[in-house]
Design a protein around this motif. Structure first.
Motif, PDB file in Angstrom:
ATOM      1  N   GLU A   1     -22.234  -3.026  13.823  1.00 32.71           N
ATOM      2  CA  GLU A   1     -24.020  -2.296  13.792  1.00 32.71           C
ATOM      3  C   GLU A   1     -24.368  -3.451  15.360  1.00 32.71           C
ATOM      4  OE1 GLU A   1     -26.837   0.466  13.979  1.00 32.71           O
ATOM      5  OE2 GLU A   1     -24.790  -0.283  12.264  1.00 32.71           O
ATOM      6  N   ASN A   2     -23.817  -4.266  15.172  1.00 36.67           N
ATOM      7  CA  ASN A   2     -25.000  -4.654  16.862  1.00 36.67           C
ATOM      8  C   ASN A   2     -23.776  -4.344  17.701  1.00 36.67           C
ATOM      9  OD1 ASN A   2     -27.001  -5.916  15.158  1.00 36.67           O
ATOM     10  ND2 ASN A   2     -26.292  -8.289  15.085  1.00 36.67           N
ATOM     11  N   GLU A   3     -22.826  -4.468  17.418  1.00 38.84           N
ATOM     12  CA  GLU A   3     -22.332  -4.268  18.925  1.00 38.84           C
ATOM     13  C   GLU A   3     -22.500  -2.525  18.847  1.00 38.84           C
ATOM     14  OE1 GLU A   3     -18.111  -6.793  18.387  1.00 38.84           O
ATOM     15  OE2 GLU A   3     -17.998  -4.781  17.057  1.00 38.84           O
ATOM     16  N   TRP A   4     -22.462  -1.550  18.262  1.00 44.89           N
ATOM     17  CA  TRP A   4     -22.330  -0.374  18.615  1.00 44.89           C
ATOM     18  C   TRP A   4     -24.203  -0.484  19.239  1.00 44.89           C
ATOM     19  CZ3 TRP A   4     -20.025   3.405  18.751  1.00 44.89           C
ATOM     20  CH2 TRP A   4     -19.090   4.015  18.028  1.00 44.89           C
ATOM     21  N   GLN A   5     -24.430  -0.817  18.303  1.00 41.87           N
ATOM     22  CA  GLN A   5     -26.330  -1.004  19.294  1.00 41.87           C
ATOM     23  C   GLN A   5     -26.228  -1.478  21.099  1.00 41.87           C
ATOM     24  OE1 GLN A   5     -29.087   0.368  18.092  1.00 41.87           O
ATOM     25  NE2 GLN A   5     -28.168   0.621  16.433  1.00 41.87           N
ATOM     26  N   ASP A   6     -25.596  -2.829  21.061  1.00 44.02           N
ATOM     27  CA  ASP A   6     -25.224  -2.584  22.569  1.00 44.02           C
ATOM     28  C   ASP A   6     -24.623  -1.962  23.487  1.00 44.02           C
ATOM     29  OD1 ASP A   6     -26.486  -5.122  22.053  1.00 44.02           O
ATOM     30  OD2 ASP A   6     -25.118  -6.056  21.887  1.00 44.02           O
ATOM     31  N   LEU A   7     -23.600  -1.705  22.078  1.00 43.09           N
ATOM     32  CA  LEU A   7     -22.382   0.044  23.718  1.00 43.09           C
ATOM     33  C   LEU A   7     -23.648   0.719  23.799  1.00 43.09           C
ATOM     34  CD1 LEU A   7     -19.510  -0.352  20.831  1.00 43.09           C
ATOM     35  CD2 LEU A   7     -19.358  -0.518  23.556  1.00 43.09           C
ATOM     36  N   LYS A   8     -24.200   1.848  22.665  1.00 41.45           N
ATOM     37  CA  LYS A   8     -25.121   2.140  23.358  1.00 41.45           C
ATOM     38  C   LYS A   8     -26.517   1.776  24.246  1.00 41.45           C
ATOM     39  CE  LYS A   8     -25.670   4.089  18.641  1.00 41.45           C
ATOM     40  NZ  LYS A   8     -26.147   4.442  17.231  1.00 41.45           N
ATOM     41  N   LEU A   9     -26.474   0.760  24.559  1.00 42.10           N
ATOM     42  CA  LEU A   9     -27.180   0.439  25.271  1.00 42.10           C
ATOM     43  C   LEU A   9     -26.608   0.954  26.686  1.00 42.10           C
ATOM     44  CD1 LEU A   9     -29.545  -1.345  27.259  1.00 42.10           C
ATOM     45  CD2 LEU A   9     -29.326  -2.789  26.218  1.00 42.10           C
ATOM     46  N   ALA A  10     -25.362   0.143  26.801  1.00 48.77           N
ATOM     47  CA  ALA A  10     -24.623  -0.467  27.918  1.00 48.77           C
ATOM     48  C   ALA A  10     -24.840   0.449  28.172  1.00 48.77           C
ATOM     49  CB  ALA A  10     -23.416  -1.300  27.808  1.00 48.77           C
ATOM     50  N   TRP A  11     -24.229   2.223  27.387  1.00 48.47           N
ATOM     51  CA  TRP A  11     -23.197   3.474  27.951  1.00 48.47           C
ATOM     52  C   TRP A  11     -25.001   4.142  28.513  1.00 48.47           C
ATOM     53  CZ3 TRP A  11     -19.792   5.546  29.643  1.00 48.47           C
ATOM     54  CH2 TRP A  11     -19.679   7.271  29.979  1.00 48.47           C
ATOM     55  N   LYS A  12     -25.900   3.498  28.434  1.00 50.96           N
ATOM     56  CA  LYS A  12     -27.096   4.450  28.772  1.00 50.96           C
ATOM     57  C   LYS A  12     -27.232   3.845  30.288  1.00 50.96           C
ATOM     58  CE  LYS A  12     -29.093   5.762  24.748  1.00 50.96           C
ATOM     59  NZ  LYS A  12     -30.809   5.353  23.982  1.00 50.96           N
ATOM     60  N   VAL A  13     -26.949   2.914  30.433  1.00 50.94           N
ATOM     61  CA  VAL A  13     -27.366   2.156  31.630  1.00 50.94           C
ATOM     62  C   VAL A  13     -26.763   2.284  33.052  1.00 50.94           C
ATOM     63  CG1 VAL A  13     -28.584  -0.152  32.630  1.00 50.94           C
ATOM     64  CG2 VAL A  13     -29.573   0.456  30.506  1.00 50.94           C
ATOM     65  N   VAL A  14     -24.965   1.839  32.453  1.00 52.40           N
ATOM     66  CA  VAL A  14     -23.516   2.018  33.106  1.00 52.40           C
ATOM     67  C   VAL A  14     -24.110   3.109  34.378  1.00 52.40           C
ATOM     68  CG1 VAL A  14     -22.292   3.054  32.015  1.00 52.40           C
ATOM     69  CG2 VAL A  14     -21.382   1.324  33.999  1.00 52.40           C
ATOM     70  N   LYS A  15     -24.393   4.435  33.535  1.00 54.99           N
ATOM     71  CA  LYS A  15     -24.630   5.589  33.920  1.00 54.99           C
ATOM     72  C   LYS A  15     -25.609   6.026  35.490  1.00 54.99           C
ATOM     73  CE  LYS A  15     -27.185  10.044  32.699  1.00 54.99           C
ATOM     74  NZ  LYS A  15     -27.857  10.702  31.755  1.00 54.99           N
ATOM     75  N   HIS A  16     -26.113   4.421  35.477  1.00 55.31           N
ATOM     76  CA  HIS A  16     -27.245   4.633  36.802  1.00 55.31           C
ATOM     77  C   HIS A  16     -27.005   3.401  37.928  1.00 55.31           C
ATOM     78  CE1 HIS A  16     -29.980   7.799  34.743  1.00 55.31           C
ATOM     79  NE2 HIS A  16     -29.168   7.181  33.665  1.00 55.31           N
ATOM     80  N   VAL A  17     -25.870   3.272  37.718  1.00 51.90           N
ATOM     81  CA  VAL A  17     -24.966   1.796  38.480  1.00 51.90           C
ATOM     82  C   VAL A  17     -23.611   2.246  39.193  1.00 51.90           C
ATOM     83  CG1 VAL A  17     -23.534  -0.278  38.600  1.00 51.90           C
ATOM     84  CG2 VAL A  17     -25.079   0.191  36.333  1.00 51.90           C
ATOM     85  N   LYS A  18     -24.116   2.272  40.779  1.00 54.95           N
ATOM     86  CA  LYS A  18     -23.544   2.677  41.586  1.00 54.95           C
ATOM     87  C   LYS A  18     -22.101   2.277  41.133  1.00 54.95           C
ATOM     88  CE  LYS A  18     -27.260   3.818  43.991  1.00 54.95           C
ATOM     89  NZ  LYS A  18     -26.779   5.157  44.913  1.00 54.95           N
ATOM     90  N   SER A  19     -20.766   3.004  41.269  1.00 56.62           N
ATOM     91  CA  SER A  19     -19.297   3.225  40.810  1.00 56.62           C
ATOM     92  C   SER A  19     -19.277   2.744  42.228  1.00 56.62           C
ATOM     93  CB  SER A  19     -19.028   4.851  40.633  1.00 56.62           C
ATOM     94  OG  SER A  19     -19.684   5.704  40.061  1.00 56.62           O
ATOM     95  N   ASN A  20     -17.588   1.608  41.692  1.00 57.52           N
ATOM     96  CA  ASN A  20     -17.529   2.083  40.367  1.00 57.52           C
ATOM     97  C   ASN A  20     -18.654   0.618  39.695  1.00 57.52           C
ATOM     98  OD1 ASN A  20     -14.648   2.882  40.110  1.00 57.52           O
ATOM     99  ND2 ASN A  20     -14.342   1.419  41.865  1.00 57.52           N
ATOM    100  N   ALA A  21     -18.142   1.145  38.132  1.00 60.13           N
ATOM    101  CA  ALA A  21     -20.055   0.216  38.038  1.00 60.13           C
ATOM    102  C   ALA A  21     -19.179   0.592  36.133  1.00 60.13           C
ATOM    103  CB  ALA A  21     -21.008   1.201  37.330  1.00 60.13           C
ATOM    104  N   ILE A  22     -19.722  -1.618  35.843  1.00 63.55           N
ATOM    105  CA  ILE A  22     -19.314  -2.124  34.777  1.00 63.55           C
ATOM    106  C   ILE A  22     -20.418  -2.620  34.585  1.00 63.55           C
ATOM    107  CG2 ILE A  22     -18.532  -3.916  33.532  1.00 63.55           C
ATOM    108  CD1 ILE A  22     -16.064  -1.686  33.932  1.00 63.55           C
ATOM    109  N   LEU A  23     -20.872  -2.607  32.862  1.00 65.75           N
ATOM    110  CA  LEU A  23     -21.856  -3.664  32.691  1.00 65.75           C
ATOM    111  C   LEU A  23     -21.959  -4.129  31.501  1.00 65.75           C
ATOM    112  CD1 LEU A  23     -25.828  -2.201  33.139  1.00 65.75           C
ATOM    113  CD2 LEU A  23     -24.482  -2.679  30.202  1.00 65.75           C
TER     114      LEU A  23
END
Length: 513
Positions: free
Chosen positions: A398-420
């Motif tokens: 459950e905790n990993e799901w919450q962090d995965l959601k955060l990572a996915w929402k924010v990495v979308k806004h990072v310049k490619s190639n992007a890892i967060l």
């Protein structure tokens, strides 16, 4: 040559009565139409009705009144052309030397959410643009005014010289064609949107100048800030600046990036941005907790950056914010106590921006290239739009799901190639703009340090091979979210299973170049 006859027909009647009175005092004969004529007559100005000039009544509810040879011949006749003058005399047409016209309020009409299509159509001006364009074409001989801001300078010219200077006429003519082009663009775009055509054979945009900027991205580049005539309130272009210096070119770009990210969240969130990339994002029970997490994500990079909040900034949060140098703080509102704290810092810019659009609609994103433009839909897709699939043997906790959601929402806004990397509802490492994905992963892991242990990794695009998963495993990452879709996905899945990493595919890429 002097100005002897003027035609006045305005929708925006701001300042028109005193302007007309001074024209009359200078000996200028005034022709007018409809509502403008009534206003001038009631104000004591002697007015010649348009029908008295044309010998034809205004008909079709005023749709036809100025579309007449007696009007357009008076506008288009060249004063230094003997044949033109002979024809005017033959047909008893008096030249018109000054045209003062502004157009039906089409923009103001379609801005209203309850405006019907029929009402919008009725507010498309036909005669006005025709007169403006005719006068502007013949600007060597005719002065044409569409902006009330120009009235005073026109009067000064007439009082001093009886006419306007040639360069003044040319400048006003250019302004007219800009005005009619912008007007036509709004009409064209409204009708195109109504018909549902997304990418027509021509794509025309119009913007209104908001401010001149000191310089552009660098001091040797000139720049200005423009906004859409009917743009979203939830934008930097329509921000209310409560305090601080004027925004710079780079401030505006960074503020836009911060605003885009903060809109991803419904729970209390704080975003820190530097050079258009997020350097820290936090989610908390309160806005203060969210900011503390965002700050702790990267306390070095946030210095001199921009912060954005999706809740009101209160005094407690303001006390934290004042401790470091920040360029801009963005929020839907600021408490008075917070303003009292933050306005002690002379230069910090405080922007009040709505976080949600009243009438959300699909918008195009335009990227300028040399000799052209690229146009695409804005990337509004989020976690709920993705095709989420767990592809490894182990499901995320459950905790990993919450962090995965955060990572996915924010990495979308990072310049490619992007890892967060995200952990405990905050970003802990950001790898942006590298030429290969492993390089971005290594940067994110190095930035996170010990915090990488047990973190979730988000990638804006698929892994072309297993090496990024190996880098994640070495850093201690426990869960990964990525689009999938590589012909070598199975290698990454096998490596994740080998390392005990839970991996989720979204089926959706978020490149940001």
């Amino acid at each position: 040559m002097s100005i002897k006859r003027a035609l006045i027909s305005v929708s925006n009647k701001e300042g028109i009565l005193p302007f007309a009175k001074q024209l009359e005092a200078a000996g200028v004969e005034i022709i007018s139409t409809g509502g403008t004529s009534r206003v001038l007559k009631e104000g004591g100005v002697d007015v010649i009705g348009i029908s008295d000039v044309t010998g034809f009544p205004e008909i079709l509810d005023g749709r036809v009144k100025t579309l007449h040879p007696y009007i357009h011949s008076g506008l288009l006749a060249m004063r230094d052309n003997e044949e033109h003058q002979k024809q005017l005399e033959e047909h008893q047409i008096t030249p018109i030397d000054l045209v003062v016209v502004n157009l039906y309020p089409f923009k103001e009409t379609i801005e209203k959410p309850d405006t019907s299509f029929e009402k919008a159509i009725e507010n498309i001006d036909i005669g006005g643009p025709g007169m403006l364009r005719a006068a502007a074409k013949n600007h060597k001989h005719v002065t044409v005014v569409t902006d009330p801001a120009d009235y005073d300078s026109i009067l000064d010219n007439i009082k001093e010289n009886g006419d306007t200077a040639e360069e003044t006429k040319a400048g006003l003519a250019a302004k007219v064609f800009r005005h009619t082009a912008s007007y036509d663009t709004l009409v064209a775009n409204y009708l195109t949107e109504h018909t549902g055509e997304q990418y027509p054979e021509t794509f025309t945009v119009t913007y209104e100048k908001k401010q001149d900027l000191r310089y552009g991205e660098n001091p040797h580049q000139q720049a200005a800030f423009y906004r859409e005539p009917i743009g979203p309130m939830s934008s930097v272009a329509n921000a209310i600046q409560l305090h601080g210096k004027e925004l710079s070119y780079n401030n505006i770009n960074d503020a836009e990036a911060a605003l885009d990210i903060i809109k991803e969240f419904s729970q209390p969130a704080a975003v820190a941005v530097k050079h258009m990339n997020p350097c820290g994002v936090g989610i908390g029970e309160s806005i203060t907790e969210a900011y503390e997490k965002a700050y702790d994500s990267d306390p070095v990079s946030i210095f001199g950056g921009i912060t954005a909040f999706n809740r009101e900034v209160d005094e407690e949060t303001a006390q934290h914010l004042k401790e470091i140098f920040l360029e801009i703080i963005i929020a839907p509102s600021f408490s008075q106590e917070a303003l009292d704290v933050l306005t002690q810092k002379k230069n910090i810019r405080l922007l009040k921006i709505a976080m949600e659009e009243e009438t959300p609609r699909e918008r195009s994103q335009i990227t300028s290239i040399h000799g052209g433009a690229l146009i695409q839909d804005e990337d509004r897709k989020g976690f709920l739009d993705a095709d989420i699939k767990v592809v490894t043997d182990r499901d995320p906790t459950e905790n990993e799901w919450q962090d995965l959601k955060l990572a996915w929402k924010v990495v979308k806004h990072v310049k490619s190639n992007a890892i967060l990397l995200a952990k405990d509802q905050q970003t802990v490492g950001v790898g942006a703009g590298q030429m290969n994905r492993v390089g971005s992963a290594e940067i994110a892991a190095a930035q996170a340090g010990e915090k990488a242990e047990g973190s979730a990794m988000g990638s804006d695009a698929f892994f072309p091979m297993k090496d990024t998963v190996e880098t994640a495993g070495e850093a201690g990452v426990s869960a990964i979210i990525q689009p999938g879709g590589s012909i070598r996905d199975e290698e990454s899945i096998e490596k994740a299973n080998e390392l005990g990493i839970a991996m989720v595919f979204t089926g959706m890429r978020h490149f940001k170049h």
